[in-house]
Design a protein around this motif. Structure first.
Motif, mmCIF file in Angstrom:
data_model
loop_
_atom_site.group_PDB
_atom_site.id
_atom_site.type_symbol
_atom_site.label_atom_id
_atom_site.label_comp_id
_atom_site.label_asym_id
_atom_site.label_seq_id
_atom_site.Cartn_x
_atom_site.Cartn_y
_atom_site.Cartn_z
ATOM 1 N N LEU A 44 -8.289 -9.275 1.918
ATOM 2 C CA LEU A 44 -8.394 -10.399 3.114
ATOM 3 C C LEU A 44 -7.392 -11.602 2.913
ATOM 4 N N ILE A 45 -7.469 -12.138 1.560
ATOM 5 C CA ILE A 45 -6.734 -13.232 1.399
ATOM 6 C C ILE A 45 -5.206 -13.177 1.551
ATOM 7 N N ASN A 46 -4.663 -11.897 1.102
ATOM 8 C CA ASN A 46 -3.466 -11.397 1.130
ATOM 9 C C ASN A 46 -2.923 -10.664 2.508
ATOM 10 N N ASN A 47 -3.776 -10.613 3.370
ATOM 11 C CA ASN A 47 -3.167 -10.017 4.806
ATOM 12 C C ASN A 47 -3.481 -10.771 5.813
ATOM 13 N N ASP A 48 -2.804 -10.494 7.068
ATOM 14 C CA ASP A 48 -3.229 -11.031 8.253
ATOM 15 C C ASP A 48 -4.515 -10.597 8.781
ATOM 16 N N ARG A 49 -4.464 -10.338 9.992
ATOM 17 C CA ARG A 49 -5.597 -9.975 10.906
ATOM 18 C C ARG A 49 -5.914 -8.361 10.988
ATOM 19 N N ASN A 50 -4.789 -7.663 10.664
ATOM 20 C CA ASN A 50 -4.769 -6.180 10.547
ATOM 21 C C ASN A 50 -4.753 -5.512 9.321
ATOM 22 N N ILE A 51 -5.737 -4.663 9.233
ATOM 23 C CA ILE A 51 -5.852 -4.047 7.805
ATOM 24 C C ILE A 51 -5.647 -2.582 7.934
ATOM 25 N N GLU A 52 -4.245 -2.057 7.559
ATOM 26 C CA GLU A 52 -3.785 -0.767 7.631
ATOM 27 C C GLU A 52 -3.796 0.082 6.367
ATOM 28 N N LEU A 53 -3.488 1.279 6.430
ATOM 29 C CA LEU A 53 -3.316 2.089 5.182
ATOM 30 C C LEU A 53 -2.197 1.543 4.324
ATOM 31 N N GLN A 54 -0.996 0.768 4.749
ATOM 32 C CA GLN A 54 -0.221 0.473 3.930
ATOM 33 C C GLN A 54 -1.006 -0.863 3.108
ATOM 34 N N ASN A 55 -1.796 -1.517 3.468
ATOM 35 C CA ASN A 55 -2.600 -2.722 2.859
ATOM 36 C C ASN A 55 -3.292 -2.299 1.647
ATOM 37 N N LEU A 56 -3.488 -0.967 1.654
ATOM 38 C CA LEU A 56 -4.515 -0.416 0.502
ATOM 39 C C LEU A 56 -3.494 -0.258 -0.783
ATOM 40 N N ASP A 57 -4.340 -0.182 -1.866
ATOM 41 C CA ASP A 57 -3.670 0.148 -3.113
ATOM 42 C C ASP A 57 -3.118 1.484 -2.983
ATOM 43 N N PRO A 58 -2.007 1.613 -3.776
ATOM 44 C CA PRO A 58 -1.401 2.904 -3.941
ATOM 45 C C PRO A 58 -2.117 4.039 -4.456
ATOM 46 N N SER A 59 -3.220 3.529 -5.486
ATOM 47 C CA SER A 59 -4.011 4.649 -6.124
ATOM 48 C C SER A 59 -5.059 5.064 -5.017
ATOM 49 N N MET A 60 -5.453 4.464 -3.919
ATOM 50 C CA MET A 60 -6.284 4.682 -2.942
ATOM 51 C C MET A 60 -5.907 5.814 -2.034
ATOM 52 N N LEU A 61 -4.405 5.957 -1.993
ATOM 53 C CA LEU A 61 -3.866 6.690 -1.047
ATOM 54 C C LEU A 61 -3.386 7.812 -1.411
ATOM 55 N N SER A 62 -3.519 8.233 -2.618
ATOM 56 C CA SER A 62 -2.990 9.070 -3.602
ATOM 57 C C SER A 62 -3.511 10.615 -2.870
ATOM 58 N N THR A 63 -4.684 10.654 -2.303
ATOM 59 C CA THR A 63 -5.357 11.892 -1.785
ATOM 60 C C THR A 63 -4.465 12.253 -0.615
ATOM 61 N N ILE A 64 -4.578 11.305 0.208
ATOM 62 C CA ILE A 64 -3.918 11.363 1.700
ATOM 63 C C ILE A 64 -2.521 11.721 1.462
ATOM 64 N N GLN A 65 -1.811 10.860 0.690
ATOM 65 C CA GLN A 65 -0.301 11.077 0.610
ATOM 66 C C GLN A 65 -0.206 12.529 -0.062
#
Length: 144
Positions: A72-93
């Motif tokens: 929340l501190i590092n982002n604007d008003r939208n939380i998208e997949l690209q805002n997540l840590d890469p380790s969290m996206l490993s399954t989807i990717q």
């Protein structure tokens, strides 16, 4: 005091064993830190919840709490997949890479991805179209 309170033991499984609870924890901490830092409301993309449920959360609730505050501190008003840590996206990717290797055309990959989103949306084509940011007719066409 410990022995007086320890009449019966409460065993709470880790978040890894309760993936359906992860969005509840995430939303709770988003609201908590949003108020704490006086931030405007956030729009959270539905696929973010799916990615969070697939992550194993070794730090349990404390890890979610720290992750949300950082997010929340590092982002604007939208939380998208690209805002997540890469380790969290490993399954989807990983799934997308696997499909990309197994299929030759972009149309086939679009079809597989649309089916994946439709599955997440419990076969609700309107909801899938909103997530994919395309028309419902295009969703139907991709599924043919």
């Amino acid at each position: 005091l410990y022995y007086r309170l320890n009449i019966f033991e409460i065993i709470l499984p880790s978040l890894k064993e309760r993936p359906e609870d992860i969005p509840l924890h995430f939303d709770h901490f988003v609201e908590l830190y949003r108020k704490k830092h006086n931030l405007p409301p956030f729009h959270i993309h539905p696929l973010v919840y799916e990615a969070l449920k697939e992550y194993h959360w070794p730090g349990n609730t404390r890890e979610i709490k720290n992750f949300v505050e950082r997010l929340l501190i590092n982002n604007d008003r939208n939380i998208e997949l690209q805002n997540l840590d890469p380790s969290m996206l490993s399954t989807i990717q990983g799934q997308l890479i696997q499909h990309a290797q197994n299929y030759k055309s972009l149309e086939e990959i679009k079809k597989v991805y649309t089916k994946y989103i439709l599955k997440i949306c419990e076969n609700n084509k309107k909801k899938a179209a909103r997530i994919l940011q395309i028309d419902v007719k295009t969703v139907r066409k991709l599924l043919e």
